[in-house]
Design a protein around this motif. Structure first.
Motif, PDB file in Angstrom:
ATOM      1  N   SER A 424       0.818  -1.218   0.000  1.00 13.02           N
ATOM      2  CA  SER A 424       0.000   0.000   0.000  1.00 13.02           C
ATOM      3  C   SER A 424       0.843   1.255   0.000  1.00 13.02           C
ATOM      4  CB  SER A 424      -0.918   0.020   1.234  1.00 13.02           C
ATOM      5  OG  SER A 424      -1.727  -1.129   1.301  1.00 13.02           O
ATOM      6  N   PHE A 425       2.080   1.150   0.490  1.00 14.12           N
ATOM      7  CA  PHE A 425       2.901   2.346   0.677  1.00 14.12           C
ATOM      8  C   PHE A 425       4.083   2.418  -0.292  1.00 14.12           C
ATOM      9  CE2 PHE A 425       1.000   0.986   4.682  1.00 14.12           C
ATOM     10  CZ  PHE A 425       0.212   2.080   4.966  1.00 14.12           C
ATOM     11  N   ASN A 426       4.232   1.410  -1.141  1.00 16.59           N
ATOM     12  CA  ASN A 426       5.386   1.391  -2.047  1.00 16.59           C
ATOM     13  C   ASN A 426       5.365   2.552  -3.032  1.00 16.59           C
ATOM     14  OD1 ASN A 426       6.425  -0.844  -0.852  1.00 16.59           O
ATOM     15  ND2 ASN A 426       5.725  -2.316  -2.406  1.00 16.59           N
ATOM     16  N   LYS A 427       4.169   2.917  -3.483  1.00 18.10           N
ATOM     17  CA  LYS A 427       4.068   3.973  -4.499  1.00 18.10           C
ATOM     18  C   LYS A 427       3.478   5.259  -3.931  1.00 18.10           C
ATOM     19  CE  LYS A 427       3.450   0.557  -8.196  1.00 18.10           C
ATOM     20  NZ  LYS A 427       2.542   0.064  -9.259  1.00 18.10           N
ATOM     21  N   ALA A 428       3.387   5.329  -2.609  1.00 12.89           N
ATOM     22  CA  ALA A 428       2.772   6.510  -1.989  1.00 12.89           C
ATOM     23  C   ALA A 428       3.633   7.742  -2.211  1.00 12.89           C
ATOM     24  CB  ALA A 428       2.560   6.263  -0.503  1.00 12.89           C
ATOM     25  N   LYS A 429       3.058   8.750  -2.765  1.00 12.52           N
ATOM     26  CA  LYS A 429       3.760  10.019  -2.946  1.00 12.52           C
ATOM     27  C   LYS A 429       3.136  11.061  -2.028  1.00 12.52           C
ATOM     28  CE  LYS A 429       5.274   9.035  -7.669  1.00 12.52           C
ATOM     29  NZ  LYS A 429       5.211   9.450  -9.078  1.00 12.52           N
ATOM     30  N   GLY A 430       1.899  11.417  -2.276  1.00 16.34           N
ATOM     31  CA  GLY A 430       1.229  12.331  -1.385  1.00 16.34           C
ATOM     32  C   GLY A 430       1.932  13.667  -1.271  1.00 16.34           C
ATOM     33  N   CYS A 431       1.652  14.373  -0.184  1.00 11.56           N
ATOM     34  CA  CYS A 431       2.278  15.665   0.098  1.00 11.56           C
ATOM     35  C   CYS A 431       3.616  15.410   0.777  1.00 11.56           C
ATOM     36  CB  CYS A 431       1.359  16.504   0.992  1.00 11.56           C
ATOM     37  SG  CYS A 431       2.074  18.062   1.522  1.00 11.56           S
ATOM     38  N   GLN A 432       4.678  15.959   0.250  1.00 13.58           N
ATOM     39  CA  GLN A 432       6.024  15.634   0.716  1.00 13.58           C
ATOM     40  C   GLN A 432       6.473  16.438   1.945  1.00 13.58           C
ATOM     41  OE1 GLN A 432       8.043  13.084  -0.734  1.00 13.58           O
ATOM     42  NE2 GLN A 432       5.987  12.660  -1.539  1.00 13.58           N
ATOM     43  N   ALA A 433       5.598  17.280   2.477  1.00 13.39           N
ATOM     44  CA  ALA A 433       5.972  18.107   3.630  1.00 13.39           C
ATOM     45  C   ALA A 433       6.445  17.234   4.793  1.00 13.39           C
ATOM     46  CB  ALA A 433       4.784  18.953   4.066  1.00 13.39           C
ATOM     47  N   PRO A 434       7.608  17.549   5.372  1.00 13.17           N
ATOM     48  CA  PRO A 434       8.119  16.773   6.507  1.00 13.17           C
ATOM     49  C   PRO A 434       7.695  17.366   7.855  1.00 13.17           C
ATOM     50  CG  PRO A 434       9.809  18.279   5.772  1.00 13.17           C
ATOM     51  CD  PRO A 434       8.599  18.561   4.908  1.00 13.17           C
ATOM     52  N   ASP A 435       6.850  18.380   7.833  1.00 17.19           N
ATOM     53  CA  ASP A 435       6.567  19.184   9.025  1.00 17.19           C
ATOM     54  C   ASP A 435       5.959  18.421  10.203  1.00 17.19           C
ATOM     55  OD1 ASP A 435       6.820  20.617   6.633  1.00 17.19           O
ATOM     56  OD2 ASP A 435       5.626  22.298   7.344  1.00 17.19           O
ATOM     57  N   PRO A 436       4.960  17.547   9.992  1.00 13.50           N
ATOM     58  CA  PRO A 436       4.231  17.019  11.157  1.00 13.50           C
ATOM     59  C   PRO A 436       4.968  15.892  11.889  1.00 13.50           C
ATOM     60  CG  PRO A 436       3.043  16.561   9.093  1.00 13.50           C
ATOM     61  CD  PRO A 436       4.365  17.101   8.728  1.00 13.50           C
ATOM     62  N   ILE A 437       4.884  15.948  13.197  1.00 14.43           N
ATOM     63  CA  ILE A 437       5.327  14.854  14.069  1.00 14.43           C
ATOM     64  C   ILE A 437       4.088  14.396  14.832  1.00 14.43           C
ATOM     65  CG2 ILE A 437       6.813  14.161  15.984  1.00 14.43           C
ATOM     66  CD1 ILE A 437       8.643  16.545  15.231  1.00 14.43           C
ATOM     67  N   PHE A 438       3.601  13.223  14.495  1.00 14.09           N
ATOM     68  CA  PHE A 438       2.401  12.695  15.135  1.00 14.09           C
ATOM     69  C   PHE A 438       2.780  11.901  16.383  1.00 14.09           C
ATOM     70  CE2 PHE A 438       1.049  13.382  10.788  1.00 14.09           C
ATOM     71  CZ  PHE A 438      -0.236  13.891  10.929  1.00 14.09           C
ATOM     72  N   ILE A 439       2.128  12.206  17.495  1.00 14.35           N
ATOM     73  CA  ILE A 439       2.274  11.403  18.709  1.00 14.35           C
ATOM     74  C   ILE A 439       0.944  10.701  18.936  1.00 14.35           C
ATOM     75  CG2 ILE A 439       2.749  11.409  21.181  1.00 14.35           C
ATOM     76  CD1 ILE A 439       4.393  13.927  20.812  1.00 14.35           C
TER      77      ILE A 439
END
Length: 673
Positions: A424-439
């Motif tokens: 499911s994640f091999n071709k995931a591109k999506g939004c490339q923003a590295p900003d969020p850190i999810f806890i």
């Protein structure tokens, strides 16, 4: 028995056999009222008694007992009617119609109890027109002008509703949500864009957790009827519930411009300002309103919450105490004191709380808050037996007001595992923003501590429990293919758009740092969605020893959500399902999730801080070790705990209660070794 009497009894029998009882309950009651002959009521009693013995569902049992009470009253056996209703209310403490019937039973016995019963009926079901009409007589007789005005306003509103909408509102308040939705949608088919119907359907959507549909309905209603403040108020309330506080505040300011002296609008603006962290402005509004009239217990509590989020505990405690001074039975004020986690009740206050909880006149919501506060008070006194009594009672009362089924949650979490695999994640591109850190994780697992540590870094903004991922998930829940299975159907552009939507929506909570924290524990469910739309996001799993985590959740009264936490079996099974899903995420997202064990942070703060910062690609900063010195808005129950250096007194707090926690232990026994 004549034909009409036979028809009455046949209707009762049908009621007891159908799955949606509330839709015909009023008809049955009216038929019984019209047919007071003993042969009808005796036959009705026989049918309802037999029904009560045949293993009915919870809803069916409730309606059978209710009809039995009606039949008892109409046959002249008022004492049996009252005893039956007391049984119903013990099982279903928020059943408005039972209180209404109790009001009729006490009408010729005890006027005070009758009035109180009708009042309770309107609290749990504001659509019970008959109860409002009975209260109108009381308020006129006692010359209660303010109460009479509010009562007559509600009567006017209810009588103005088309009958189908009044019926649907009644169904909603009695818990028959899907039936109410059917009635409402059918009405809208013939009365398109009817504002009251749109608002009612939106409220049903909120209760059914279909938030995206509810938001669309209310936004449309506000656009079509800009002068309808009820629609604007409902929309603003939903925006706040969804964590969209900037939008809620903007809408409140528009409403205030039209009605600058409106107390309710001013309060709603202050609440929204607290949501976006504009605490000074919110506090100013609360203070101005209280200076005009200080006899507002709920407003003192709201002011206390704002002070607490600010870190000003002395003034927070003072505000909560002021609330109690004006309303000795206001449970929320006592619980707010207990929920600081550092406040200790004196003997006099404890005695007052015990007394208020025991009074029949104390409202259900106040009883629940008092129980949790008393649990904390007695736990502080090392009286585990009495503390657990109140924790258990508070949880039981709260659980009865909810329609939570752990099996549905287990199915939902299992669906996430089935929907996502490594491919499911091999071709995931999506939004490339590295900003969020999810806890992510479970509540009371130490996530606020991790948030405070990271928020102490110069490159990281601390925010709050953001609802944006939950909103995106909700928006995907009514597609042709159900969520989460439809996430893999999203193309790159759709994933990128959703990721960018998240970045844009959360911008209002940031202060300019390159990274920010989203500490919404329940986001662990949606990690698949997160990594599809934001593949560069960092995810930290806050983990705590199962018994510590679950017991801490069990003794916590949450503001909203976390419905699994009010039963030992529920919370234990939830923890098991959570652990299973996290194991799955780690297997399909190798190296993408960092698990941080709370106990390890307590044992080796510096080592764990360095580990967390390395995972987030952040340089080490000493300020993360002195996290308790960082000044920021914190609105979770742990706010005062994370403003102190590390301590270990929270470990194994369940031990003194061990003999009462067998059900929890049994549920947790299914954990993988």
């Amino acid at each position: 028995m004549n034909t009409k009497e036979q028809q009455t009894l046949l209707t009762i029998k049908k009621t007891l056999m159908q799955s949606h009882f509330q839709s015909v309950i009023t008809q049955c009651s009216e038929l019984l009222t019209a047919q007071t002959q003993s042969n009808v009521t005796d036959a009705a009693l026989d049918e309802t008694s037999k029904a009560g013995e045949t293993g009915l569902s919870s809803d069916a049992q409730r309606e059978a007992l209710y009809l039995q009470a009606v039949a008892y009253r109409l046959s002249g056996n008022t004492q049996n009617a009252i005893a039956t209703l007391d049984n119903v209310i013990a099982l279903f403490p928020d059943y408005g119609r039972a209180f209404q019937e109790l009001g009729y039973c006490y009408a010729n016995i005890d006027g005070k109890k009758s009035a109180h019963s009708f009042y309770q009926a309107t609290r749990f079901n504001p659509a019970l027109l008959a109860s409002w009409q009975q209260l109108e007589k009381v308020y006129k007789r006692d010359d209660q002008k303010q109460a009479l005005t509010l009562c007559q306003q509600q009567i006017q509103f209810l009588t103005s509703l088309p009958k189908p909408l009044l019926g649907a509102t009644d169904l909603m308040h009695e818990g028959q949500l899907h039936k109410a939705e059917q009635v409402c949608r059918q009405f809208l088919t013939n009365n398109k864009h009817h504002p009251e119907a749109m608002m009612l359907l939106a409220e049903l959507g909120i209760q059914l957790k279909v938030y995206s549909d509810a938001e669309f309905l209310l936004e449309s209603c506000v656009e079509m009827y800009p002068d309808n403040d009820r629609a604007a108020a409902a929309f603003q309330s939903l925006l706040s519930k969804l964590g969209k506080f900037p939008e809620a505040a903007a809408l409140a300011k528009k409403r205030l411009a039209l009605s600058p002296d409106n107390f309710t609008v001013q309060v709603s603006l202050a609440h929204a300002l607290v949501g976006i962290g504009s605490l000074d402005e919110a506090i100013h509004i609360y203070q101005e309103l209280l200076s005009a009239n200080d006899d507002r217990p709920a407003l003192w509590v709201a002011l206390g919450h704002a002070y607490k989020a600010q870190g000003n505990m002395e003034q927070a405690v003072s505000a909560y105490q002021k609330s109690i001074a004006f309303a000795a039975d206001f449970g929320d004020a006592y619980w707010s004191l207990a929920n600081t986690k550092t406040y200790r009740f004196d003997e006099q206050t404890m005695a007052k709380m015990v007394e208020q909880e025991s009074l029949a006149s104390t409202k259900l919501d106040d009883k629940i808050h008092l129980c949790f506060a008393l649990g904390k008070g007695f736990e502080d006194r090392k009286d585990a037996k009495t503390a657990f009594h109140y924790y258990s009672l508070g949880n039981a009362l709260k659980k009865r007001t909810l329609q939570f089924d752990i099996r549905r949650t287990e199915v939902a979490l299992d669906a996430q595992q089935k929907a996502f695999n490594a491919e499911s994640f091999n071709k995931a591109k999506g939004c490339q923003a590295p900003d969020p850190i999810f806890i992510v994780g479970l509540p009371r697992a130490g996530s606020t501590l991790l948030e405070q540590i990271l928020a102490s870094h110069s490159m990281v903004d601390g925010t709050m429990e953001l609802h944006d991922v939950l909103g995106i998930a909700s928006s995907l829940s009514h597609k042709k293919t159900p969520y989460p299975f439809n996430v893999n159907e999203l193309d790159d552009e759709a994933c990128k758009a959703l990721g960018q939507r998240y970045i844009d929506q959360t911008q209002a909570y940031r202060q300019g740092a390159p990274f920010f924290i989203d500490k919404m524990p329940n986001n662990f469910i949606h990690i698949g969605l997160i990594k599809k739309i934001l593949p560069n996001a960092k995810i930290i799993d806050a983990r705590r020893a199962p018994m510590d985590c679950c017991f801490s959740g069990f003794k916590q009264l949450f503001g909203e959500g976390q419905e699994f936490s009010y039963g030992q079996d529920d919370i234990g099974r939830y923890y098991v399902a959570y652990e299973a899903l996290m194991t799955h995420w780690k297997s399909v997202l190798s190296g993408e999730i960092l698990t941080v064990q709370h106990e390890d942070v307590l044992d080796d703060l510096e080592g764990q801080v360095k580990r967390i910062l390395a995972f987030c690609d952040l340089p080490f900063e000493e300020s993360c070790l002195s996290f308790y010195e960082t000044k920021r808005v914190i609105k979770t129950p742990s706010s005062e705990q994370v403003r102190q250096p590390i301590y270990k007194t929270g470990m194994e707090q369940w031990k003194p209660f061990e003999e009462y926690l067998e059900e929890l232990k049994q549920a947790l026994s299914r954990l993988s070794s």
